[in-house]
Enzyme design. Structure first.
Site, PDB file in Angstrom:
ATOM      1  N   GLU A 103      50.683 -45.911  -5.504  1.00 45.53           N
ATOM      2  CA  GLU A 103      50.319 -44.580  -4.998  1.00 45.53           C
ATOM      3  C   GLU A 103      50.085 -44.634  -3.493  1.00 45.53           C
ATOM      4  O   GLU A 103      49.636 -45.651  -2.972  1.00 45.53           O
ATOM      5  CB  GLU A 103      49.051 -44.089  -5.699  1.00 45.53           C
ATOM      6  CG  GLU A 103      49.287 -43.031  -6.771  1.00 45.53           C
ATOM      7  CD  GLU A 103      49.667 -41.657  -6.202  1.00 45.53           C
ATOM      8  OE1 GLU A 103      50.316 -41.579  -5.136  1.00 45.53           O
ATOM      9  OE2 GLU A 103      49.308 -40.654  -6.831  1.00 45.53           O
ATOM     10  N   ASP A 104      50.378 -43.550  -2.835  1.00 48.76           N
ATOM     11  CA  ASP A 104      50.113 -43.485  -1.408  1.00 48.76           C
ATOM     12  C   ASP A 104      48.615 -43.287  -1.171  1.00 48.76           C
ATOM     13  O   ASP A 104      47.963 -44.096  -0.539  1.00 48.76           O
ATOM     14  CB  ASP A 104      50.932 -42.369  -0.736  1.00 48.76           C
ATOM     15  CG  ASP A 104      50.880 -41.036  -1.475  1.00 48.76           C
ATOM     16  OD1 ASP A 104      50.152 -40.918  -2.480  1.00 48.76           O
ATOM     17  OD2 ASP A 104      51.575 -40.097  -1.039  1.00 48.76           O
ATOM     18  N   ASP A 107      42.867 -39.016  -3.799  1.00 51.33           N
ATOM     19  CA  ASP A 107      41.885 -38.078  -3.253  1.00 51.33           C
ATOM     20  C   ASP A 107      40.898 -37.703  -4.363  1.00 51.33           C
ATOM     21  O   ASP A 107      39.874 -38.349  -4.538  1.00 51.33           O
ATOM     22  CB  ASP A 107      42.647 -36.883  -2.679  1.00 51.33           C
ATOM     23  CG  ASP A 107      41.736 -35.859  -2.017  1.00 51.33           C
ATOM     24  OD1 ASP A 107      40.519 -36.110  -1.949  1.00 51.33           O
ATOM     25  OD2 ASP A 107      42.233 -34.816  -1.579  1.00 51.33           O
ATOM     26  N   LYS A 135      40.378 -42.330  -0.775  1.00 50.02           N
ATOM     27  CA  LYS A 135      39.346 -41.572  -0.064  1.00 50.02           C
ATOM     28  C   LYS A 135      37.988 -41.727  -0.735  1.00 50.02           C
ATOM     29  O   LYS A 135      37.906 -42.058  -1.919  1.00 50.02           O
ATOM     30  CB  LYS A 135      39.728 -40.088  -0.047  1.00 50.02           C
ATOM     31  CG  LYS A 135      40.867 -39.777   0.884  1.00 50.02           C
ATOM     32  CD  LYS A 135      40.938 -38.278   1.122  1.00 50.02           C
ATOM     33  CE  LYS A 135      42.226 -37.895   1.805  1.00 50.02           C
ATOM     34  NZ  LYS A 135      42.369 -36.431   1.886  1.00 50.02           N
ATOM     35  N   PHE A 156      41.814 -34.998   6.066  1.00 44.85           N
ATOM     36  CA  PHE A 156      43.219 -34.849   5.722  1.00 44.85           C
ATOM     37  C   PHE A 156      44.063 -35.660   6.697  1.00 44.85           C
ATOM     38  O   PHE A 156      44.003 -35.459   7.906  1.00 44.85           O
ATOM     39  CB  PHE A 156      43.646 -33.387   5.729  1.00 44.85           C
ATOM     40  CG  PHE A 156      44.943 -33.191   4.990  1.00 44.85           C
ATOM     41  CD1 PHE A 156      44.957 -32.997   3.610  1.00 44.85           C
ATOM     42  CD2 PHE A 156      46.147 -33.252   5.670  1.00 44.85           C
ATOM     43  CE1 PHE A 156      46.150 -32.864   2.924  1.00 44.85           C
ATOM     44  CE2 PHE A 156      47.354 -33.102   4.979  1.00 44.85           C
ATOM     45  CZ  PHE A 156      47.354 -32.908   3.613  1.00 44.85           C
ATOM     46  N   VAL A 157      44.831 -36.584   6.156  1.00 43.24           N
ATOM     47  CA  VAL A 157      45.608 -37.496   6.996  1.00 43.24           C
ATOM     48  C   VAL A 157      47.104 -37.338   6.744  1.00 43.24           C
ATOM     49  O   VAL A 157      47.524 -36.914   5.663  1.00 43.24           O
ATOM     50  CB  VAL A 157      45.187 -38.967   6.736  1.00 43.24           C
ATOM     51  CG1 VAL A 157      43.811 -39.230   7.293  1.00 43.24           C
ATOM     52  CG2 VAL A 157      45.249 -39.296   5.243  1.00 43.24           C
ATOM     53  N   ASP A 163      52.308 -36.238   3.969  1.00 42.84           N
ATOM     54  CA  ASP A 163      52.786 -35.032   4.649  1.00 42.84           C
ATOM     55  C   ASP A 163      51.737 -33.946   4.748  1.00 42.84           C
ATOM     56  O   ASP A 163      50.726 -33.953   4.042  1.00 42.84           O
ATOM     57  CB  ASP A 163      53.974 -34.438   3.870  1.00 42.84           C
ATOM     58  CG  ASP A 163      53.522 -33.795   2.553  1.00 42.84           C
ATOM     59  OD1 ASP A 163      52.862 -34.498   1.748  1.00 42.84           O
ATOM     60  OD2 ASP A 163      53.785 -32.600   2.341  1.00 42.84           O
ATOM     61  N   ARG A 169      55.863 -37.181   7.499  1.00 39.05           N
ATOM     62  CA  ARG A 169      56.000 -38.384   6.656  1.00 39.05           C
ATOM     63  C   ARG A 169      56.577 -39.554   7.445  1.00 39.05           C
ATOM     64  O   ARG A 169      56.330 -40.716   7.132  1.00 39.05           O
ATOM     65  CB  ARG A 169      56.944 -38.100   5.469  1.00 39.05           C
ATOM     66  CG  ARG A 169      56.399 -37.104   4.462  1.00 39.05           C
ATOM     67  CD  ARG A 169      57.255 -37.141   3.198  1.00 39.05           C
ATOM     68  NE  ARG A 169      57.083 -35.973   2.353  1.00 39.05           N
ATOM     69  CZ  ARG A 169      56.153 -35.851   1.419  1.00 39.05           C
ATOM     70  NH1 ARG A 169      55.288 -36.817   1.212  1.00 39.05           N
ATOM     71  NH2 ARG A 169      56.083 -34.748   0.691  1.00 39.05           N
TER      72      ARG A 169
HETATM   73  P1  IMP Z   1      44.563 -36.330  -6.086  1.00 37.64           P
HETATM   74  O1  IMP Z   1      45.190 -35.973  -7.401  1.00 37.64           O
HETATM   75  O2  IMP Z   1      43.543 -35.319  -5.625  1.00 37.64           O
HETATM   76  O3  IMP Z   1      44.023 -37.743  -6.062  1.00 37.64           O
HETATM   77  O4  IMP Z   1      45.686 -36.184  -4.988  1.00 37.64           O
HETATM   78  C1  IMP Z   1      46.664 -37.131  -4.772  1.00 37.64           C
HETATM   79  C2  IMP Z   1      47.831 -36.533  -4.005  1.00 37.64           C
HETATM   80  O5  IMP Z   1      47.411 -35.491  -3.098  1.00 37.64           O
HETATM   81  C3  IMP Z   1      48.464 -37.592  -3.144  1.00 37.64           C
HETATM   82  O6  IMP Z   1      49.470 -38.299  -3.843  1.00 37.64           O
HETATM   83  C4  IMP Z   1      48.987 -36.789  -1.977  1.00 37.64           C
HETATM   84  O7  IMP Z   1      50.268 -36.292  -2.288  1.00 37.64           O
HETATM   85  C5  IMP Z   1      48.040 -35.639  -1.849  1.00 37.64           C
HETATM   86  N1  IMP Z   1      47.008 -35.878  -0.816  1.00 37.64           N
HETATM   87  C6  IMP Z   1      45.692 -36.088  -1.009  1.00 37.64           C
HETATM   88  N2  IMP Z   1      45.035 -36.274   0.148  1.00 37.64           N
HETATM   89  C7  IMP Z   1      45.964 -36.184   1.124  1.00 37.64           C
HETATM   90  C8  IMP Z   1      45.916 -36.302   2.570  1.00 37.64           C
HETATM   91  O8  IMP Z   1      44.870 -36.539   3.214  1.00 37.64           O
HETATM   92  N3  IMP Z   1      47.110 -36.145   3.225  1.00 37.64           N
HETATM   93  C9  IMP Z   1      48.282 -35.911   2.587  1.00 37.64           C
HETATM   94  N4  IMP Z   1      48.378 -35.803   1.237  1.00 37.64           N
HETATM   95  C10 IMP Z   1      47.233 -35.942   0.513  1.00 37.64           C
HETATM   96 MG    MG Z   2      51.914 -35.414  -2.188  1.00 40.99          MG
END
Ligand code: IMP
Ligand code: MG
Length: 186
Positions: A103-104, A107, A135, A156-157, A163, A169
């Protein structure tokens, strides 16, 4: 910061290109030693993880394959009832395979929790998670992430695959998005 079109809207650089490269190489060494003697299947989550995965994979002197999933989540980080839906499923059957989710960024952890549940039901031989960025808000799922590149504050990064509205990206570093461009409550 220059005035070029690419960098417009960016705030401070959080992680420089060479620090990203060094940490990805370290993760590669850790994963290689943990998976020695086993065939590894890396599962990337489109689109953001593609960049990290391509670099990580080249640090793995192991037999390994890749496959991808695309997922959409409705609802924001503050909406834990958000629905997650598969837009593109795997091509490969993962039964009996050693699977590493790549995973990138994590959050709220909503995407990851769904993914773990979904993939576990397909009976892989093992299932672990590698996330380049985690995070502070991801506290609840942190324990499921075996390999973490960097812990980040709740900002937010963008860059290195991440992106904002599909842009940024291609930045080779990780930067904070200028808060004034970022919509409230997302
Ligand atoms: P989660 O389900 O809330 O953990 O969100 C994960 C997804 O939200 C990631 O795979 C990203 O695509 C997107 N995301 C969450 N935080 C950021 C950020 O700071 N910058 C860009 N994309 C984010
Ligand atoms: Mg995404």
């Amino acid at each position: 910061m220059t005035d070029s079109g690419l960098e417009h809207g960016l705030g401070e650089i959080l992680i420089a290109e060479e620090d990203l490269r060094a940490r990805v190489a370290e993760l590669g060494r850790e994963i290689s030693s943990d998976y020695e003697g086993r065939d590894l299947l890396l599962i990337g989550v489109l689109k953001g993880a593609v960049f990290f995965m391509a670099d990580l994979m080249r640090e793995l002197p192991l037999p390994c394959e890749v496959d991808f999933m695309a997922i959409s989540s409705y609802g924001s980080a503050s909406d834990s009832s958000g629905v997650v839906r598969i837009l593109k499923d795997l091509d490969i059957n993962i039964e009996e395979r050693h699977v590493l989710i790549v995973e990138d960024i994590i959050d709220s952890g909503l995407t990851l929790s769904y993914l773990i549940r979904n993939l576990r039901s397909r009976a892989p031989a093992s299932l672990e998670v590698c996330a380049l960025f985690v995070k502070e808000s991801a506290r609840q799922v942190r324990k499921h992430v075996r390999y973490v590149g960097f812990e980040l504050p709740d900002r937010f990064v963008v860059g290195y695959g991440l992106d904002f509205a599909e842009r940024y990206r291609n930045l080779p570093y990780l930067a904070v998005l200028d808060e004034s461009l970022f919509p409230e409550g997302t």
